[in-house]
Design an enzyme around this catalytic site. Structure first.
Site, short mmCIF file in Angstrom:
data_model
loop_
_atom_site.label_atom_id
_atom_site.label_comp_id
_atom_site.label_asym_id
_atom_site.label_seq_id
_atom_site.Cartn_x
_atom_site.Cartn_y
_atom_site.Cartn_z
N ASP A 14 2.70 18.73 13.93
CA ASP A 14 2.78 17.76 12.83
C ASP A 14 2.33 18.47 11.55
O ASP A 14 1.56 19.42 11.60
CB ASP A 14 1.85 16.58 13.15
CG ASP A 14 1.95 15.45 12.13
OD1 ASP A 14 2.65 14.47 12.42
OD2 ASP A 14 1.35 15.56 11.04
N HIS A 17 -5.23 11.73 13.85
CA HIS A 17 -6.27 11.62 12.81
C HIS A 17 -7.46 10.75 13.22
O HIS A 17 -8.49 10.77 12.57
CB HIS A 17 -5.70 11.04 11.52
CG HIS A 17 -4.60 11.85 10.93
ND1 HIS A 17 -4.77 13.16 10.55
CD2 HIS A 17 -3.29 11.55 10.66
CE1 HIS A 17 -3.62 13.63 10.07
NE2 HIS A 17 -2.71 12.68 10.14
N TYR A 49 8.79 11.03 8.82
CA TYR A 49 9.06 9.88 7.94
C TYR A 49 10.44 9.88 7.32
O TYR A 49 10.82 8.93 6.67
CB TYR A 49 7.96 9.79 6.88
CG TYR A 49 6.62 9.78 7.57
CD1 TYR A 49 6.18 8.64 8.22
CD2 TYR A 49 5.86 10.95 7.69
CE1 TYR A 49 5.00 8.64 8.95
CE2 TYR A 49 4.67 10.96 8.41
CZ TYR A 49 4.25 9.80 9.03
OH TYR A 49 3.10 9.81 9.76
N ASP A 85 0.87 -1.19 0.00
CA ASP A 85 0.00 0.00 0.00
C ASP A 85 0.90 1.23 0.00
O ASP A 85 1.49 1.58 1.02
CB ASP A 85 -0.91 -0.01 1.24
CG ASP A 85 -1.81 1.23 1.27
OD1 ASP A 85 -1.63 2.14 0.43
OD2 ASP A 85 -2.69 1.28 2.15
N ASP A 96 7.15 15.47 10.74
CA ASP A 96 7.07 15.53 9.28
C ASP A 96 7.00 16.99 8.81
O ASP A 96 6.97 17.27 7.62
CB ASP A 96 5.88 14.72 8.76
CG ASP A 96 4.62 14.89 9.60
OD1 ASP A 96 4.59 15.83 10.43
OD2 ASP A 96 3.67 14.10 9.43
N HIS A 109 0.43 17.36 9.23
CA HIS A 109 -0.94 17.03 8.81
C HIS A 109 -1.95 17.62 9.79
O HIS A 109 -1.63 17.78 10.98
CB HIS A 109 -1.12 15.51 8.74
CG HIS A 109 -0.21 14.84 7.76
ND1 HIS A 109 1.02 14.33 8.12
CD2 HIS A 109 -0.36 14.61 6.43
CE1 HIS A 109 1.60 13.80 7.05
NE2 HIS A 109 0.79 13.97 6.00
N ASP A 152 -6.08 5.63 4.40
CA ASP A 152 -4.65 5.71 4.68
C ASP A 152 -4.25 5.17 6.06
O ASP A 152 -3.56 5.84 6.83
CB ASP A 152 -4.15 7.16 4.53
CG ASP A 152 -4.18 7.61 3.08
OD1 ASP A 152 -4.86 6.96 2.26
OD2 ASP A 152 -3.51 8.60 2.76
C1 FKS Z 1 1.37 9.00 1.11
C2 FKS Z 1 0.02 9.52 1.54
C3 FKS Z 1 -0.18 9.26 2.98
C4 FKS Z 1 -1.53 9.66 4.91
C5 FKS Z 1 -0.72 10.53 5.76
C6 FKS Z 1 -0.91 10.20 7.22
C7 FKS Z 1 -0.10 11.09 8.08
C8 FKS Z 1 -0.09 10.65 9.51
C9 FKS Z 1 0.55 11.64 10.48
C10 FKS Z 1 0.57 11.03 11.86
F1 FKS Z 1 1.04 11.89 12.73
F2 FKS Z 1 -0.64 10.69 12.24
F3 FKS Z 1 1.35 9.99 11.89
N1 FKS Z 1 -1.31 9.91 3.54
N2 FKS Z 1 1.93 9.77 0.07
O1 FKS Z 1 1.84 11.96 10.11
O2 FKS Z 1 -0.17 12.83 10.52
ZN ZN Z 2 1.81 13.93 9.97
#
Ligand code: FKS
Ligand code: ZN
Length: 695
Positions: free
Chosen positions: A174, A137, A307, A22, A267, A176, A94
């Protein structure tokens, strides 16, 4: 006095991973946790922390935020086949499940609760929990974005319930948007949620309309949800620091939390493939430091994303080292926020001006339909065309940046120069110059600063100060405190010595309306910020900044607002090697505001602050020393609105200075130039006040 930093980690949380292909989830790997923890161990930071075991969150804990149906569903995952797990996962976005993720999710939430317990019971002052899965999330009845249970939301509810905490601040740095946290507290005025996030006009995951700046909270919770959408990638240290100084911190001080929780995702740092931002790992030292004087220092950081394993590990170390109380590194070259960041800042400030008195003077949106959205979307479409023609951009992960310098705290934290009979405060070192000063310097001191050449007491004090400043420059001493007969003379003496003999710039912060060394500022080696209740008669210049607070220091709100919105950004941009904090006679603010000022200034100049106090002010020695030693300042209480006079004069000052000091800007270019001209040249200050919407 509570001390110590908790570190909560358990290898068990590395024991789940993605079991199928994935692309959306492949970045969320167990190594995120191992590299972070190993970096803390290798740098010796882990050893300096109080290690606290994790526990599983109980069902009751989880139900503080999640529904029974959801909990029951997740509970079944350990027994599912691979096919069942895949199928179960499909209903969410996700995220992936694994037979061991339920166990880890309970540990991750439990780790956050252990941290809250340790901080609230006073076992430690602050701490960090390294956890997987992340939390911000996940929603009442849904997993999302690698998150199963909302660790920080559960921790906030738990703190309210178990410890009667009245106000919780959640800072989500963060990259996101933690929509799960937003939904959980949207209508709750006891939890202030702040999040900045990559947004790109809703093109970036999770692509929600409600992640924009105009989602401010609902009903009683209106004003208690603050979203800062980043509409461009590549944000830098300046952009982050600017949003802290001009938005988060003023609101946070007004809110006055009893506890600060950080959704600590990294991130948002350089090199991250998701965030694609350009902030150095060192910036987290500053973000952390700036939050450490809220809530009496009660701060719990809980890992979320991150990441790029290198950037992640470095950022975690910066955060933990700051929690431990080591001075922050010199801020990188902060050249001011970019245009897009300013636009976001402006939009958020105006969306919140009706809720927070510290933002009342913020400009309205220039016209109702200039949100960052439409205007920018059109522009962006143009840009994309040009981009396609150009070279392939380097990917975020190929970015290189210098490794943060090792932060070596000086052998002496705080040295004091006190007259006979004044006891040296606990934890400080009585300063005696180790060697005699150069006779040339001594002569110069006599000539320039002594009325009576035989006044050996005065000479010895001044010599000590000069010697102390030199030790600070050599990083042998971090901060200093001196009780002197004549603060003005001592200040002039230090400034002159620094200007002629030291390599570093000096930021002089002067409280009171005495004479200041404004004449030495021209070359920029010295920058003087003077707080007083009188209009200054000195020539205004880029490096002499008189802050006039008419009600003196009686108005703590006005004072703090000036510190956060003027002094700090200016200090960060000026980036001195030494801060000289001078309190003239009996003119300073109340003790807690003074301690807040001292604590916040320690984020500059690697903590090299020298405080000068007038001899009569012996009672200030203890509290000042405590701040210099890194103890958190007491809270100021929920702040009332500052007086309109103070606000007006601060805004005028900001307006005058913002061309020279980019970090003082709070609005983008899109406010009309005409309005700007009106402001400076045509309107009287009384008229200005009636037109808050213009600037
Ligand atoms: C990959 C697309 C990924 C999902 C991103 C999730 C981010 C998670 C996060 C947490 F802190 F929750 F871990 N899309 N190109 O970093 O916000
Ligand atoms: Zn994040």
């Amino acid at each position: 006095m509570r001390t110590g930093t908790a570190l909560i980690y358990d290898e068990e949380m590395t024991k789940y991973k993605l079991l199928w292909v994935d692309p959306a989830c492949k970045i969320e790997v167990p190594e995120r946790l191992t590299v972070s923890h190993e970096a803390l161990v290798r740098s010796g930071l882990a050893d300096r922390c109080v290690s606290i075991p994790v526990r599983e969150a109980t069902e009751a804990d989880i139900l503080l935020v999640h529904s029974e149906e959801y909990l029951e569903a997740v509970k079944k995952t350990p027994h599912m086949t691979l096919e069942d797990l895949k199928e179960f996962t499909l209903q969410y976005g996700d995220v992936y499940f694994h037979p061991n993720i339920y166990r880890c999710a309970k540990l991750a939430a439990g780790a956050a609760l252990q941290l809250v317990d340790s901080v609230m019971t006073g076992k430690v002052r602050n701490g960090m929990a390294l956890v997987r899965p992340p939390g911000h999330h996940s929603m009442r009845s849904a997993a999302s974005g690698f998150c199963v249970f909302n660790n920080v939301a559960i921790a906030a509810q738990y703190a309210k319930q178990k410890y009667g905490v009245k106000r919780v601040l959640i800072v989500d740095w963060d990259i996101h948007h933690g929509q799960g946290v937003q939904y959980c507290f949207e209508d709750d005025p006891s939890v202030l949620y702040f999040s900045w996030h990559r947004y790109e006009h809703q093109k970036f995951w999770p692509q929600l309309r409600e992640s924009d700046f105009d989602s401010v909270g609902k009903e009683k919770g209106a004003g208690f949800n603050i979203n800062v959408p980043w509409n461009k990638v590549g944000m830098q240290d300046s952009d982050y620091v600017s949003v802290f100084c001009h938005l988060l911190l003023p609101v946070a001080y007004e809110f006055c939390p009893d506890l600060v929780l950080v959704c600590a995702g990294f991130d948002s740092a350089i090199g991250d493939p998701e965030g694609e931002m350009c902030a150095a790992p060192d910036v987290f030292a500053h973000l952390t430091h700036l939050l450490m004087n809220l809530a009496g220092g009660k701060l719990c950081a809980v890992l979320e994303g991150g990441y790029n394993l290198t950037s992640l590990a470095q950022s975690v170390c910066q955060t933990v080292q700051t929690l431990l109380g080591d001075p922050a590194p010199r801020p990188a070259d902060l050249a001011g926020p970019c245009k897009s960041a300013l636009e976001s800042l402006h939009c958020v400030r105006s969306a919140h001006r009706q809720y927070w008195s510290c933002l009342k003077h913020a400009a309205d949106l220039p016209s109702p339909d200039i949100s960052t959205k439409r205007v920018k979307l059109a522009e962006e479409e143009d840009e994309e065309v040009t981009l396609d023609k150009g070279e392939e951009e380097e990917s975020a992960e190929e970015k290189v940046w210098p490794e943060p310098l090792k932060r070596v705290p000086p052998p002496t934290r705080t040295a004091v120069v006190l007259p006979d009979g004044v006891a040296c405060p606990d934890g400080c070192k009585n300063f005696r110059p180790s060697e005699d000063l150069d006779p040339l310097i001594v002569n110069k001191l006599k000539e320039d600063f002594l009325k009576d050449a035989d006044d050996s007491d005065a000479l010895s004090t001044l010599s000590s100060l000069v010697a102390l400043v030199e030790k600070m420059e050599k990083n042998e001493v971090c901060s200093g405190l001196a009780l002197v007969r004549d603060v003005s003379v001592a200040m002039m003496c230090v400034v002159q010595h620094a200007a002629s003999a030291l390599r570093n710039r000096v930021l002089v912060v002067c409280l009171g309306d005495g004479k200041v060394p404004s004449h030495v500022t021209e070359d920029g080696k010295t920058c003087v910020v003077q707080f007083s209740d009188k209009e200054s008669e000195e020539q205004e210049s880029k490096y002499y900044i008189p802050v006039c607070l008419k009600k003196g220091y009686g108005d703590v709100s006005g004072f703090i607002q000036a510190v956060l919105g003027l002094l700090l950004p200016l200090g960060y941009e000026y980036d001195p090697g030494l801060v000289l904090l001078v309190r003239m006679s009996d003119s300073g603010p109340c003790e807690s505001a003074w301690q807040q000022l001292t604590g916040l200034l320690l984020g500059l100049a690697q903590g090299h602050t020298l405080v000068l106090l007038q001899e009569g002010e012996r009672t200030r020695v203890g509290p000042t020393a405590s701040s210099l030693l890194g103890d958190p300042a007491p809270s100021l209480g929920q702040l009332p609105a500052p007086t309109p006079e103070d606000v007006e004069s601060m805004e005028r000052l900001r307006h005058r200075l913002k061309a020279d000091w980019k970090l003082l800007q709070t609005t983008g270019d899109f406010t009309t130039a005409a309005a700007d001209i009106n402001l400076t040249h045509c309107l009287t200050s009384a008229q200005l006040l009636k037109l808050p919407g213009l600037y």
